[in-house]
Write an enzyme that holds these catalytic residues in place. Structure first.
Site: not given
Length: 229
Positions: A7, A9, A166
């Site tokens: 991922d 961001d 995240d």
């Protein structure tokens, strides 16, 4: 061979402050002057379009989603090109995987233009040459589409892929894709969310706890186990 899908961001780069500021400016322009970081944090891990669709309905914004998306993307790109920081241990992890020839990709809910701007602005584009935006698939996270497309472009089977994420929607998407997951929660107080219960490796303290060495050692052990099996 194991492939690693990141991922972007909140995982590779700390772009959330830029997303918050660009979203805040966009909402303020359309009559919502008090959008807070706390409100923004509830949408971490969800694609920009999906977020704006929800906020448009919530606040009764008259402008079409396409206009809101264009305005936020323009504001974000202005910030992203010069103000995006790569998490140091994540850069070390990417460097190490690249040096060993591990196939890697980025799979993000951001627009393609935003992904390209961040990767170029941080120099990660030299190491991560395969990237997939949620705009390029039918459904964004928590659907598995973006990760499955990343695996396809890498020529990898989903079962041979490890996702680094995240946020809870991303963890759900990884598991739905049949992939293992390394979870590094951007917001530490979500570490006990059920979405993280089945991941292969969890850093409950988020980025302050994450180390490239620990992630690499776990990945190496997983590769060894896969070869034996």
């Amino acid at each position: 061979m194991i492939s690693v899908i990141f991922d972007l961001d909140g995982t590779l780069v700390d772009s959330e402050p830029n997303y918050y500021e660009s979203g805040r400016r966009t909402l303020e322009r359309h009559g919502v002057p008090d959008f807070t970081w706390e409100q923004h944090s509830r949408f971490i891990g969800i694609g920009t379009r999906e977020t704006l669709e929800i906020l448009k309905d919530r606040y009764g914004i008259l402008a079409p989603v396409e206009q809101l998306l264009a305005e936020q993307n323009a504001a974000y790109l202005e910030l992203a090109r010069t103000r995006t920081e790569v998490f140091p241990q994540m850069r070390k992890f990417v460097d190490r995987l690249h040096a060993e020839g591990v196939p890697m990709a980025v799979a993000s809910g951001s627009s393609r233009e935003a992904i390209d701007a961040v990767l170029a602005g941080t120099g990660l584009d030299a190491l991560l040459t395969t990237a997939v935006s949620a705009e390029e698939v039918t459904h964004g996270k928590p659907a598995p589409d973006v990760f499955l497309e990343a695996a396809r472009r890498l020529g990898a089977e989903p079962a041979d892929c490890v996702v680094v994420e995240d946020a809870t929607p991303g963890a759900r998407a990884a598991l739905a894709a049949g992939m293992d997951c390394v979870a590094v929660p951007y917001v530490a107080d979500i570490a006990d969310d059920p979405a993280f219960a089945s991941v292969g490796l969890l850093f409950p303290g988020g980025q302050p706890e994450f180390t490239a060495d620990a992630a690499y050692d776990w990945l190496t052990a997983r590769r060894t186990a896969a070869r034996i099996a």
